[in-house]
Design a protein around this motif. Structure first.
Motif, PDB file in Angstrom:
ATOM      1  N   UNK A 173       2.823 -91.952 -39.383  1.00  0.00           N
ATOM      2  CA  UNK A 173       2.892 -92.191 -41.028  1.00  0.00           C
ATOM      3  C   UNK A 173       1.266 -92.594 -41.433  1.00  0.00           C
ATOM      4  N   UNK A 174       0.325 -91.639 -41.030  1.00  0.00           N
ATOM      5  CA  UNK A 174      -0.875 -91.770 -41.471  1.00  0.00           C
ATOM      6  C   UNK A 174      -1.204 -91.432 -43.073  1.00  0.00           C
ATOM      7  N   UNK A 175      -1.270 -92.462 -43.957  1.00  0.00           N
ATOM      8  CA  UNK A 175      -1.372 -92.079 -45.418  1.00  0.00           C
ATOM      9  C   UNK A 175      -2.583 -92.745 -45.892  1.00  0.00           C
ATOM     10  N   UNK A 176      -3.352 -93.551 -45.026  1.00  0.00           N
ATOM     11  CA  UNK A 176      -4.527 -94.041 -45.907  1.00  0.00           C
ATOM     12  C   UNK A 176      -5.829 -93.025 -46.453  1.00  0.00           C
ATOM     13  N   UNK A 177      -6.136 -93.004 -47.276  1.00  0.00           N
ATOM     14  CA  UNK A 177      -7.227 -92.274 -47.848  1.00  0.00           C
ATOM     15  C   UNK A 177      -8.593 -92.780 -47.593  1.00  0.00           C
ATOM     16  N   UNK A 178      -9.430 -92.048 -47.063  1.00  0.00           N
ATOM     17  CA  UNK A 178     -10.985 -92.877 -47.068  1.00  0.00           C
ATOM     18  C   UNK A 178     -11.589 -93.141 -48.321  1.00  0.00           C
ATOM     19  N   UNK A 179     -11.188 -92.582 -49.446  1.00  0.00           N
ATOM     20  CA  UNK A 179     -11.683 -92.835 -50.596  1.00  0.00           C
ATOM     21  C   UNK A 179     -11.101 -93.832 -51.453  1.00  0.00           C
ATOM     22  N   UNK A 180      -9.920 -94.361 -50.989  1.00  0.00           N
ATOM     23  CA  UNK A 180      -9.210 -95.380 -51.603  1.00  0.00           C
ATOM     24  C   UNK A 180      -9.937 -96.894 -51.315  1.00  0.00           C
ATOM     25  N   UNK A 181      -9.525 -97.731 -52.340  1.00  0.00           N
ATOM     26  CA  UNK A 181     -10.336 -99.172 -52.230  1.00  0.00           C
ATOM     27  C   UNK A 181      -9.712 -99.826 -51.005  1.00  0.00           C
ATOM     28  N   UNK A 182     -10.469-100.531 -50.050  1.00  0.00           N
ATOM     29  CA  UNK A 182      -9.913-101.049 -48.861  1.00  0.00           C
ATOM     30  C   UNK A 182      -9.041-102.235 -48.998  1.00  0.00           C
ATOM     31  N   UNK A 183      -9.212-102.894 -50.196  1.00  0.00           N
ATOM     32  CA  UNK A 183      -8.149-104.086 -50.705  1.00  0.00           C
ATOM     33  C   UNK A 183      -7.310-103.909 -51.491  1.00  0.00           C
ATOM     34  N   UNK A 184      -6.499-102.591 -51.492  1.00  0.00           N
ATOM     35  CA  UNK A 184      -5.716-102.193 -52.496  1.00  0.00           C
ATOM     36  C   UNK A 184      -4.480-101.696 -51.778  1.00  0.00           C
TER      37      UNK A 184
ATOM     38  N   UNK B 258       6.516 -98.120 -66.929  1.00  0.00           N
ATOM     39  CA  UNK B 258       6.636 -97.502 -65.842  1.00  0.00           C
ATOM     40  C   UNK B 258       5.998 -98.082 -64.312  1.00  0.00           C
ATOM     41  N   UNK B 259       5.352 -99.156 -64.643  1.00  0.00           N
ATOM     42  CA  UNK B 259       4.592 -99.809 -63.443  1.00  0.00           C
ATOM     43  C   UNK B 259       4.337-101.191 -63.732  1.00  0.00           C
ATOM     44  N   UNK B 260       4.024-101.957 -62.703  1.00  0.00           N
ATOM     45  CA  UNK B 260       3.510-103.287 -62.808  1.00  0.00           C
ATOM     46  C   UNK B 260       2.165-103.584 -62.074  1.00  0.00           C
ATOM     47  N   UNK B 261       1.430-103.942 -62.711  1.00  0.00           N
ATOM     48  CA  UNK B 261      -0.187-103.954 -62.197  1.00  0.00           C
ATOM     49  C   UNK B 261      -0.724-105.482 -62.275  1.00  0.00           C
ATOM     50  N   UNK B 262      -1.855-105.943 -61.457  1.00  0.00           N
ATOM     51  CA  UNK B 262      -2.679-106.740 -61.300  1.00  0.00           C
ATOM     52  C   UNK B 262      -3.892-106.869 -62.126  1.00  0.00           C
ATOM     53  N   UNK B 263      -4.175-107.775 -62.586  1.00  0.00           N
ATOM     54  CA  UNK B 263      -5.258-108.136 -63.407  1.00  0.00           C
ATOM     55  C   UNK B 263      -6.282-109.227 -62.768  1.00  0.00           C
ATOM     56  N   UNK B 264      -7.202-108.879 -61.755  1.00  0.00           N
ATOM     57  CA  UNK B 264      -7.911-110.098 -61.179  1.00  0.00           C
ATOM     58  C   UNK B 264      -8.899-110.488 -61.814  1.00  0.00           C
ATOM     59  N   UNK B 265      -9.054-112.117 -62.175  1.00  0.00           N
ATOM     60  CA  UNK B 265     -10.348-112.480 -62.719  1.00  0.00           C
ATOM     61  C   UNK B 265     -11.053-113.112 -61.314  1.00  0.00           C
ATOM     62  N   UNK B 266     -12.445-112.406 -61.021  1.00  0.00           N
ATOM     63  CA  UNK B 266     -13.142-112.416 -59.932  1.00  0.00           C
ATOM     64  C   UNK B 266     -14.028-113.577 -60.206  1.00  0.00           C
TER      65      UNK B 266
ATOM     66  N   UNK C 220     -17.446-113.820 -60.306  1.00  0.00           N
ATOM     67  CA  UNK C 220     -18.228-113.131 -61.128  1.00  0.00           C
ATOM     68  C   UNK C 220     -18.019-113.335 -62.781  1.00  0.00           C
ATOM     69  N   UNK C 221     -16.942-113.608 -62.817  1.00  0.00           N
ATOM     70  CA  UNK C 221     -16.058-113.558 -64.252  1.00  0.00           C
ATOM     71  C   UNK C 221     -15.839-112.408 -64.770  1.00  0.00           C
ATOM     72  N   UNK C 222     -15.477-111.364 -64.044  1.00  0.00           N
ATOM     73  CA  UNK C 222     -15.227-110.091 -64.426  1.00  0.00           C
ATOM     74  C   UNK C 222     -13.921-109.504 -64.038  1.00  0.00           C
ATOM     75  N   UNK C 223     -13.214-108.913 -64.818  1.00  0.00           N
ATOM     76  CA  UNK C 223     -11.856-108.563 -64.637  1.00  0.00           C
ATOM     77  C   UNK C 223     -11.816-107.054 -63.934  1.00  0.00           C
ATOM     78  N   UNK C 224     -10.625-107.312 -62.823  1.00  0.00           N
ATOM     79  CA  UNK C 224     -10.491-105.792 -62.064  1.00  0.00           C
ATOM     80  C   UNK C 224      -8.943-105.511 -62.211  1.00  0.00           C
TER      81      UNK C 224
ATOM     82  N   UNK D 276      -4.694 -96.496 -56.787  1.00  0.00           N
ATOM     83  CA  UNK D 276      -5.264 -96.979 -55.317  1.00  0.00           C
ATOM     84  C   UNK D 276      -6.965 -97.108 -55.660  1.00  0.00           C
ATOM     85  N   UNK D 277      -7.593 -97.243 -56.775  1.00  0.00           N
ATOM     86  CA  UNK D 277      -8.838 -97.324 -57.235  1.00  0.00           C
ATOM     87  C   UNK D 277      -8.965 -98.663 -57.886  1.00  0.00           C
ATOM     88  N   UNK D 278      -9.610 -99.543 -57.258  1.00  0.00           N
ATOM     89  CA  UNK D 278     -10.229-100.739 -58.362  1.00  0.00           C
ATOM     90  C   UNK D 278     -10.904-100.511 -59.358  1.00  0.00           C
TER      91      UNK D 278
END
Length: 348
Positions: A62-73, A306-314, A316-320, A327-329
């Motif tokens: 079941x290999x699905x990880x795309x090398x272009x995807x964010x590693x923490x997603x 249609x979906x649920x997402x997360x907004x993370x306050x890092x 450095x005081x910016x939102x991601x 799959x892209x931060x």
């Protein structure tokens, strides 16, 4: 809040490390919420003992990880192929709220060394999964570990379907932020409520999430979150939570190192729709009434049609923006409009 009873031979638990040690008899549930079952609770009791190790054969499937995807997603479960565990195939669906919690708490642990240290000491299976996620990033083993964890936590939500001559076990995580937090962080709630009853003695109930005064938020907006938060450090004349007990108790509330605030704030009109706001409307710090110290805003869980997402306050005081479908931060402007269903704060 769960109703609880004392065990015949009380054991003792300690409140979070940032409080003075208070030894109170450990409790066990009489009734779960209407969205949870006793079978779920039994699985949650042993979740800290889940073995996350995988065989090399399973890791190769079941290999699905795309090398272009964010590693923490984490890719949402419904976009993944079935995961093979011990020769059986499991298909996850509706993992978005669980994944949003993971993304916010993982960023919190990366940005806050104190929080990272605290979760390392926690026996909670979800927090241990976060440690593995930070270490291994988004990889095949992590998707296997997510499936192992959710298989244990949501065993009562599992059903089997026949697909291409194979039985596939479907695990559906349908629920709210409140029920998801209660299921996945059962022994790491937002609040510990210590009851003192003349008949029943001392016991603790666990409050998974905090709620708000919706009328106040509708009038003043989420800028008034501190004012509108349903939190009282000490209360008197509170009805005992033990079944059949008529006594009134005193209750002392102890917030955990993280708190989740459920924000199901809807308009008082025919539409009954949830209110929208901007990320910048949320206070970046909370000061809980009558308690020293502050809690820093770490992230917002947002729902759309249609979906649920997360907004993370890092740090450095910016939102991601963390969206398990893209799959892209992405960096997100604080003036952007969102549909909040919950906020997560961490003690500073």
């Amino acid at each position: 809040m769960r109703k609880v009873s004392l065990e015949q031979k009380p054991r003792y638990i300690s409140l979070p490390k940032h409080h003075d040690r208070v030894e109170i008899p450990r409790i066990s549930p009489l009734h779960d919420s209407d969205t949870l079952t006793r079978d779920n609770w039994r699985n949650k009791e042993t979740i800290s003992h889940v073995n996350f190790s995988m065989s090399s054969d399973e890791m190769g499937e079941n290999s699905v990880l795309n090398q272009c995807e964010s590693p923490l997603m984490l890719r949402t479960g419904s976009m993944m192929p079935g995961i093979t565990l011990d020769g059986e195939v499991f298909q996850l669906s509706k993992t978005e709220i669980f994944d949003a919690i993971i993304h916010i708490l993982s960023c919190s642990a990366l940005d806050n060394p104190n929080y990272l240290t605290i979760i390392k000491d926690s026996p909670n299976g979800t927090l241990q999964f976060i440690l593995h996620f930070i270490e291994k990033k988004s990889c095949e083993q992590i998707y296997k570990e997510r499936a192992v964890l959710l298989k244990c936590l949501y065993s009562s939500n599992m059903c089997s379907e026949k697909q291409k001559s194979n039985d596939v076990h479907m695990i559906n995580l349908t629920g709210t932020l409140s029920t998801t937090w209660e299921t996945c962080l059962d022994n790491e709630p937002s609040l510990y409520c210590a009851y003192e009853c003349e008949l029943c003695g001392s016991y603790i109930t666990l409050l998974p999430v905090l709620t708000v005064d919706t009328n106040l938020i509708l009038r003043k907006g989420f800028e008034a979150l501190n004012e509108g938060l349903h939190f009282y450090h000490y209360l008197t004349k509170v009805k005992c939570q033990q079944e059949g007990c008529p006594e009134m108790c005193t209750v002392t509330a102890y917030p955990n190192f993280h708190i989740c605030i459920y924000l199901d704030v809807r308009r008082n009109d025919r539409s009954h729709t949830k209110i929208q706001c901007k990320l910048q409307n949320f206070p970046k710090t909370l000061e809980l009434k009558s308690l020293p110290g502050q809690y820093r805003l770490q992230g917002i869980v947002s729902e759309s049609s249609d979906r649920t997402v997360a907004y993370c306050l890092r740090a450095e005081d910016h939102w991601e923006l963390y969206d398990g479908y893209s799959m892209i931060v992405e960096t997100f402007d604080s003036s952007g409009v969102i549909n909040p269903c919950g906020a997560i704060y961490i003690r500073t």
